[in-house]
Motif scaffolding. Structure first.
Motif, PDB file in Angstrom:
ATOM      1  N   ALA A  54      24.746 -15.285 -23.270  1.00 10.37           N
ATOM      2  CA  ALA A  54      24.813 -14.551 -22.000  1.00 10.37           C
ATOM      3  C   ALA A  54      23.467 -13.922 -21.696  1.00 10.37           C
ATOM      4  CB  ALA A  54      25.890 -13.462 -22.075  1.00 10.37           C
ATOM      5  N   GLU A  55      22.859 -14.337 -20.584  1.00 11.81           N
ATOM      6  CA  GLU A  55      21.643 -13.667 -20.151  1.00 11.81           C
ATOM      7  C   GLU A  55      21.976 -12.211 -19.835  1.00 11.81           C
ATOM      8  OE1 GLU A  55      18.779 -16.560 -17.816  1.00 11.81           O
ATOM      9  OE2 GLU A  55      20.805 -16.719 -17.020  1.00 11.81           O
ATOM     10  N   TYR A  56      21.031 -11.317 -20.114  1.00 13.98           N
ATOM     11  CA  TYR A  56      21.310  -9.896 -19.939  1.00 13.98           C
ATOM     12  C   TYR A  56      21.721  -9.563 -18.508  1.00 13.98           C
ATOM     13  CZ  TYR A  56      19.105  -9.447 -24.510  1.00 13.98           C
ATOM     14  OH  TYR A  56      18.797  -9.587 -25.843  1.00 13.98           O
ATOM     15  N   GLN A  57      21.097 -10.189 -17.529  1.00 10.28           N
ATOM     16  CA  GLN A  57      21.424  -9.845 -16.150  1.00 10.28           C
ATOM     17  C   GLN A  57      22.798 -10.360 -15.743  1.00 10.28           C
ATOM     18  OE1 GLN A  57      19.078 -12.052 -16.945  1.00 10.28           O
ATOM     19  NE2 GLN A  57      19.020 -13.778 -15.511  1.00 10.28           N
ATOM     20  N   MET A  58      23.343 -11.364 -16.493  1.00 11.69           N
ATOM     21  CA  MET A  58      24.656 -11.903 -16.165  1.00 11.69           C
ATOM     22  C   MET A  58      25.791 -11.233 -16.936  1.00 11.69           C
ATOM     23  SD  MET A  58      23.932 -13.900 -13.789  1.00 11.69           S
ATOM     24  CE  MET A  58      25.662 -14.311 -13.545  1.00 11.69           C
ATOM     25  N   LEU A  59      25.448 -10.541 -18.009  1.00 10.29           N
ATOM     26  CA  LEU A  59      26.483  -9.933 -18.845  1.00 10.29           C
ATOM     27  C   LEU A  59      27.408  -8.990 -18.061  1.00 10.29           C
ATOM     28  CD1 LEU A  59      27.613  -9.780 -21.726  1.00 10.29           C
ATOM     29  CD2 LEU A  59      25.968  -7.937 -22.183  1.00 10.29           C
ATOM     30  N   PRO A  60      26.894  -8.135 -17.160  1.00 10.01           N
ATOM     31  CA  PRO A  60      27.804  -7.265 -16.412  1.00 10.01           C
ATOM     32  C   PRO A  60      28.840  -8.016 -15.583  1.00 10.01           C
ATOM     33  CG  PRO A  60      25.576  -6.447 -16.257  1.00 10.01           C
ATOM     34  CD  PRO A  60      25.482  -7.801 -16.877  1.00 10.01           C
ATOM     35  N   SER A  61      28.486  -9.183 -15.047  1.00  8.25           N
ATOM     36  CA  SER A  61      29.479  -9.940 -14.285  1.00  8.25           C
ATOM     37  C   SER A  61      30.567 -10.476 -15.212  1.00  8.25           C
ATOM     38  CB  SER A  61      28.814 -11.088 -13.522  1.00  8.25           C
ATOM     39  OG  SER A  61      28.262 -12.050 -14.395  1.00  8.25           O
TER      40      SER A  61
ATOM     41  N   PHE B  71      21.970  -3.725 -15.770  1.00  5.20           N
ATOM     42  CA  PHE B  71      22.178  -4.665 -14.668  1.00  5.20           C
ATOM     43  C   PHE B  71      23.573  -4.455 -14.095  1.00  5.20           C
ATOM     44  CE2 PHE B  71      18.757  -6.908 -16.900  1.00  5.20           C
ATOM     45  CZ  PHE B  71      17.942  -7.239 -15.830  1.00  5.20           C
ATOM     46  N   GLY B  72      23.764  -4.921 -12.860  1.00  5.37           N
ATOM     47  CA  GLY B  72      25.045  -4.747 -12.196  1.00  5.37           C
ATOM     48  C   GLY B  72      25.862  -6.017 -12.171  1.00  5.37           C
ATOM     49  N   PRO B  73      27.085  -5.939 -11.654  1.00  4.10           N
ATOM     50  CA  PRO B  73      27.993  -7.083 -11.688  1.00  4.10           C
ATOM     51  C   PRO B  73      27.714  -8.143 -10.636  1.00  4.10           C
ATOM     52  CG  PRO B  73      29.046  -5.239 -10.598  1.00  4.10           C
ATOM     53  CD  PRO B  73      27.724  -4.729 -11.111  1.00  4.10           C
ATOM     54  N   ASN B  74      26.803  -7.881  -9.700  1.00  7.06           N
ATOM     55  CA  ASN B  74      26.496  -8.867  -8.654  1.00  7.06           C
ATOM     56  C   ASN B  74      24.993  -9.082  -8.551  1.00  7.06           C
ATOM     57  OD1 ASN B  74      25.929  -6.347  -7.526  1.00  7.06           O
ATOM     58  ND2 ASN B  74      26.565  -6.953  -5.465  1.00  7.06           N
ATOM     59  N   VAL B  75      24.363  -9.200  -9.706  1.00  6.64           N
ATOM     60  CA  VAL B  75      22.905  -9.307  -9.735  1.00  6.64           C
ATOM     61  C   VAL B  75      22.404 -10.515  -8.952  1.00  6.64           C
ATOM     62  CG1 VAL B  75      22.803 -10.633 -11.891  1.00  6.64           C
ATOM     63  CG2 VAL B  75      20.902  -9.151 -11.264  1.00  6.64           C
ATOM     64  N   ASN B  76      23.177 -11.598  -8.913  1.00 11.77           N
ATOM     65  CA  ASN B  76      22.733 -12.771  -8.158  1.00 11.77           C
ATOM     66  C   ASN B  76      22.580 -12.467  -6.669  1.00 11.77           C
ATOM     67  OD1 ASN B  76      22.528 -14.379 -10.368  1.00 11.77           O
ATOM     68  ND2 ASN B  76      24.391 -15.554 -10.012  1.00 11.77           N
ATOM     69  N   VAL B  77      23.480 -11.638  -6.149  1.00 11.38           N
ATOM     70  CA  VAL B  77      23.386 -11.238  -4.742  1.00 11.38           C
ATOM     71  C   VAL B  77      22.103 -10.439  -4.507  1.00 11.38           C
ATOM     72  CG1 VAL B  77      24.441  -9.793  -2.948  1.00 11.38           C
ATOM     73  CG2 VAL B  77      25.873 -11.285  -4.371  1.00 11.38           C
ATOM     74  N   THR B  78      21.822  -9.524  -5.413  1.00 14.80           N
ATOM     75  CA  THR B  78      20.614  -8.702  -5.316  1.00 14.80           C
ATOM     76  C   THR B  78      19.360  -9.565  -5.403  1.00 14.80           C
ATOM     77  OG1 THR B  78      21.829  -6.930  -6.422  1.00 14.80           O
ATOM     78  CG2 THR B  78      19.442  -6.688  -6.271  1.00 14.80           C
ATOM     79  N   TYR B  79      19.376 -10.504  -6.335  1.00 12.66           N
ATOM     80  CA  TYR B  79      18.213 -11.366  -6.533  1.00 12.66           C
ATOM     81  C   TYR B  79      17.989 -12.278  -5.321  1.00 12.66           C
ATOM     82  CZ  TYR B  79      17.300 -10.173 -11.439  1.00 12.66           C
ATOM     83  OH  TYR B  79      16.935  -9.535 -12.607  1.00 12.66           O
ATOM     84  N   ASN B  80      19.054 -12.790  -4.743  1.00 15.92           N
ATOM     85  CA  ASN B  80      18.899 -13.621  -3.534  1.00 15.92           C
ATOM     86  C   ASN B  80      18.371 -12.802  -2.361  1.00 15.92           C
ATOM     87  OD1 ASN B  80      19.711 -16.046  -4.697  1.00 15.92           O
ATOM     88  ND2 ASN B  80      21.876 -15.680  -4.268  1.00 15.92           N
ATOM     89  N   ALA B  81      18.831 -11.555  -2.283  1.00 17.52           N
ATOM     90  CA  ALA B  81      18.336 -10.669  -1.223  1.00 17.52           C
ATOM     91  C   ALA B  81      16.844 -10.406  -1.409  1.00 17.52           C
ATOM     92  CB  ALA B  81      19.118  -9.360  -1.225  1.00 17.52           C
TER      93      ALA B  81
ATOM     94  N   THR C  81      23.324  -5.365  -1.651  1.00 14.11           N
ATOM     95  CA  THR C  81      24.027  -5.174  -2.923  1.00 14.11           C
ATOM     96  C   THR C  81      25.267  -4.307  -2.743  1.00 14.11           C
ATOM     97  OG1 THR C  81      21.942  -5.354  -4.141  1.00 14.11           O
ATOM     98  CG2 THR C  81      23.790  -4.320  -5.284  1.00 14.11           C
ATOM     99  N   VAL C  82      25.102  -3.191  -2.049  1.00 13.15           N
ATOM    100  CA  VAL C  82      26.221  -2.267  -1.838  1.00 13.15           C
ATOM    101  C   VAL C  82      27.321  -2.928  -1.015  1.00 13.15           C
ATOM    102  CG1 VAL C  82      26.901  -0.141  -0.668  1.00 13.15           C
ATOM    103  CG2 VAL C  82      24.856  -0.172  -2.106  1.00 13.15           C
ATOM    104  N   ALA C  83      26.941  -3.620   0.034  1.00  9.79           N
ATOM    105  CA  ALA C  83      27.937  -4.264   0.891  1.00  9.79           C
ATOM    106  C   ALA C  83      28.741  -5.301   0.112  1.00  9.79           C
ATOM    107  CB  ALA C  83      27.244  -4.925   2.092  1.00  9.79           C
ATOM    108  N   ASP C  84      28.074  -6.055  -0.725  1.00  9.22           N
ATOM    109  CA  ASP C  84      28.774  -7.075  -1.506  1.00  9.22           C
ATOM    110  C   ASP C  84      29.709  -6.444  -2.532  1.00  9.22           C
ATOM    111  OD1 ASP C  84      28.940 -10.023  -2.504  1.00  9.22           O
ATOM    112  OD2 ASP C  84      28.469  -8.863  -4.304  1.00  9.22           O
ATOM    113  N   MET C  85      29.280  -5.355  -3.157  1.00 14.38           N
ATOM    114  CA  MET C  85      30.135  -4.711  -4.156  1.00 14.38           C
ATOM    115  C   MET C  85      31.374  -4.106  -3.505  1.00 14.38           C
ATOM    116  SD  MET C  85      27.405  -3.047  -6.862  1.00 14.38           S
ATOM    117  CE  MET C  85      28.686  -2.564  -8.031  1.00 14.38           C
ATOM    118  N   ARG C  86      31.195  -3.509  -2.332  1.00 12.58           N
ATOM    119  CA  ARG C  86      32.357  -2.970  -1.607  1.00 12.58           C
ATOM    120  C   ARG C  86      33.333  -4.090  -1.247  1.00 12.58           C
ATOM    121  NH1 ARG C  86      31.637   2.286  -0.644  1.00 12.58           N
ATOM    122  NH2 ARG C  86      29.544   3.116  -0.211  1.00 12.58           N
ATOM    123  N   LYS C  87      32.795  -5.197  -0.758  1.00 13.38           N
ATOM    124  CA  LYS C  87      33.623  -6.345  -0.362  1.00 13.38           C
ATOM    125  C   LYS C  87      34.390  -6.892  -1.560  1.00 13.38           C
ATOM    126  CE  LYS C  87      33.246 -10.958   1.717  1.00 13.38           C
ATOM    127  NZ  LYS C  87      32.312 -11.968   2.272  1.00 13.38           N
TER     128      LYS C  87
END
Length: 423
Positions: free
Chosen positions: A86-93, A374-384, A410-416
Motif C-alpha cells: 500500500a502506497e502511503y498516500q493510498m492507505l487512508p482510502s 494523507f486523506g481518503p480521497n488523495v487522488n481527487v486532490t492530486y488531480n485538482a 477536496t472538501v466538496a468530494d469528501m462531503r459528497k
C-alpha cells in the motif's frame, strides 16, 4: 477503523492463525501477498523455507492507482489478498473502506524500528496501526556539482538563497535554469509542503479536518509561483523528453527529489554520471533541519484475511528482519523505511561515484522528514493539483488560486462521499 464516519478501531490482539474454532489448523497457513516489488518471490522463498507453518504466495501487481483500485474492489467483493503493498498516500482510502486491519497489537515491537515521520504515515495520526512501513522517499536536493563550480555558486541552505541563486544563474547563462516547477507531480509538491510543516488532513474525534490550503502550503505555492512568474525557474514538468534532455545537457542544475532519484538520473541523464551530488533541501529558516516524503509504500493486512496474526507476523519480518531487509535492498532495489535497513546501504550508487558517502548522507537527511497524514480521497486532490497548476504555470498567474482550488475540490468530494468534516 476510520470509515466515512471516522470511527476508532478496537486494537484488540488477533487470535492465533486457525479456522476460528479454537482448533489448530490442519496444515500450514496459506497467505497471498499482492506486491510490485521486483523479485519479491525470491525474498518470500526465504521466509517460506524458515516458516513452514505460514506459507506466503506472491501475486505480482502493476502498482499505482490501478493496483489500489483492484484491491478495493477485491475487498468489497470479500476476496482480497491477505497482504497488500500500500502506497502511503493510498492507505487512508483503504482504511476508510474498512479494507485493512488495525495491527497495532501485532506490531508493538516493530515501532522502534522506524522514525516518527515514517511511522505517522501508517497510523494516520491515530492510535491504530494500519500497515508496516516498507520503503520511503525522503526528499533532498540533487545538484550538478561540476556546474555549481563552473558558475561559481554555492549550494543553497535556505529557500531564500535558492531564489537568489536561481537569479544569479540566469544572469550568468540565460540558457540555464537552476530548477523547474512541475505541475504534473502532486506528490512532489506534497513533499515540499510537508517540509514546510503542512498538514493537509488530520483526524479530530470522529471527523476529518482538511487544510490543503494551510499557511505552510500557501507559503510553498507562493514561493514557487513567484519564481515561475519572474522567469528564473522553468515550468517544464518532470519525466518528460524535454526534462530528460535538459538534465542530460546540463541546462537544469538542481532537482529537489527523493532518495530514489539515482535510478531516474542514471536512466534519463547518463551523460552526467559522476557529476550530481546530494545535499539537504534548502530550509525555510536558517538553522532548521526538515525534509518531507515523496513516495514510498507499506505492507498492510486485509481486514477480511482469516489469518491476520500470521499475516502481520510476515509483514513485520519482511520490513524489520536484517536478512529480509538485505534482500529487499539487493533483490527489490528499494530504500528501506527501517532505520536498521537504511544502515545496510553502504556502497554508493554507481551513478554517484563522486559521492562515496551517498547513503550515509541520505540516511541523515531521511531522519529529518516530517510526519504527514494523507486523506481518503488523495487522488481527487492530486488531480485538482494537476489541473489547477497546469493553468497557473501556463498563465504565470501566481499559485494562490490553484491551492484554493485543491482545497475546495477536496472538501466538496469528501462531503459528497459522506465523510464527516470538522469545521
Amino acid at each position: 477503523m476510520i470509515s466515512t464516519a471516522c470511527s476508532g478501531g478496537s486494537g484488540e490482539p488477533q487470535a492465533p492463525a486457525g479456522d476460528g474454532t479454537g482448533t489448530a489448523p490442519a496444515g500450514p497457513v496459506e497467505l497471498t501477498y499482492w506486491t510490485w516489488v521486483p523479485n519479491m518471490d525470491k525474498i518470500v522463498a526465504v521466509w517460506n523455507q524458515a516458516h513452514p507453518d505460514i506459507r506466503v504466495t506472491v501475486s505480482k501487481q502493476a502498482g499505482g492507482d490501478d493496483a489500489a483500485a483492484k484491491f478495493l474492489t477485491a475487498a468489497k467483493a470479500g476476496n482480497p489478498p491477505d497482504l497488500v503493498q500500500a502506497e502511503y498516500q493510498m492507505l487512508p482510502s483503504f482504511v476508510a473502506a474498512d479494507a485493512v486491519a488495525d495491527i497495532r497489537a501485532e506490531t508493538e515491537q516493530a515501532r522502534t524500528e522506524f522514525g516518527d515521520g515514517i511511522w505517522g504515515l501508517v497510523t494516520l495520526g491515530t492510535d491504530a496501526v494500519y500497515a508496516v512501513p516498507q520503503d520511503s522517499g525522503p526528499m533532498m536536493l540533487y545538484y550538478r556539482q561540476d556546474l555549481f563550480e563552473k558558475y561559481d555558486i554555492e549550494v543553497p541552505k535556505t529557500w531564500d538563497e535558492y531564489a537568489q541563486t536561481a537569479r544569479a544563474v540566469r544572469e550568468k547563462d540565460p540558457k540555464v535554469f537552476l530548477g523547474t516547477f512541475s505541475s504534473k507531480d502532486p506528490g512532489w509538491f506534497a513533499g515540499l509542503s510537508q517540509q514546510a510543516g503542512a498538514q493537509w488532513w488530520s483526524i479530530s474525534g470522529d471527523a476529518w479536518k482538511v487544510g490543503v490550503d494551510d499557511e505552510a502550503t500557501a507559503k510553498v505555492a507562493g514561493y514557487w509561483g513567484g519564481l515561475v512568474k519572474e522567469g528564473v525557474i522553468d515550468g517544464m514538468p518532470f519525466f518528460t523528453p524535454e526534462w530528460n534532455k535538459a538534465l542530460n545537457d546540463g541546462r537544469l542544475l538542481t532537482w529537489p527529489s527523493a532518495v530514489w532519484g539515482p535510478g531516474v538520473l542514471s536512466s534519463n541523464a547518463p551523460k552526467a554520471e559522476g557529476r550530481w551530488a546530494i545535499a539537504p533541501l534548502p530550509q525555510w529558516n536558517a538553522g532548521e533541519n526538515h525534509s518531507g516524503f515523496w513516495g514510498g509504500s507499506s505492507t498492510a493486512v486485509a481486514a477480511k484475511s482469516p489469518d491476520k496474526a500470521a499475516a502481520a507476523r510476515f509483514a513485520t519480518w519482511l520490513n524489520t528482519d536484517p536478512q529480509a531487509l538485505g534482500l529487499l535492498i539487493e533483490e527489490g532495489s528499494i530504500y528501506p523505511a527501517s532505520v536498521k535497513g537504511a544502515a545496510l546501504l553502504t556502497e554508493a550508487p554507481g551513478y554517484f561515484t563522486n559521492q562515496p558517502d551517498f547513503w550515509q548522507r541520505a540516511a541523515e537527511i531521511g531522519a529529518t522528514a516530517r510526519g504527514f497524514t494523507f486523506g481518503p480521497n488523495v487522488n481527487v486532490t492530486y488531480n485538482a493539483y494537476k489541473d489547477a497548476f497546469d493553468k497557473a504555470v501556463a498563465a504565470r498567474s501566481g499559485f494562490a488560486d490553484a491551492v484554493r482550488t485543491m482545497q475546495e475540490t477536496t472538501v466538496a468530494d469528501m462531503r459528497k462521499s459522506g465523510f464527516t468534516l470538522a469545521e
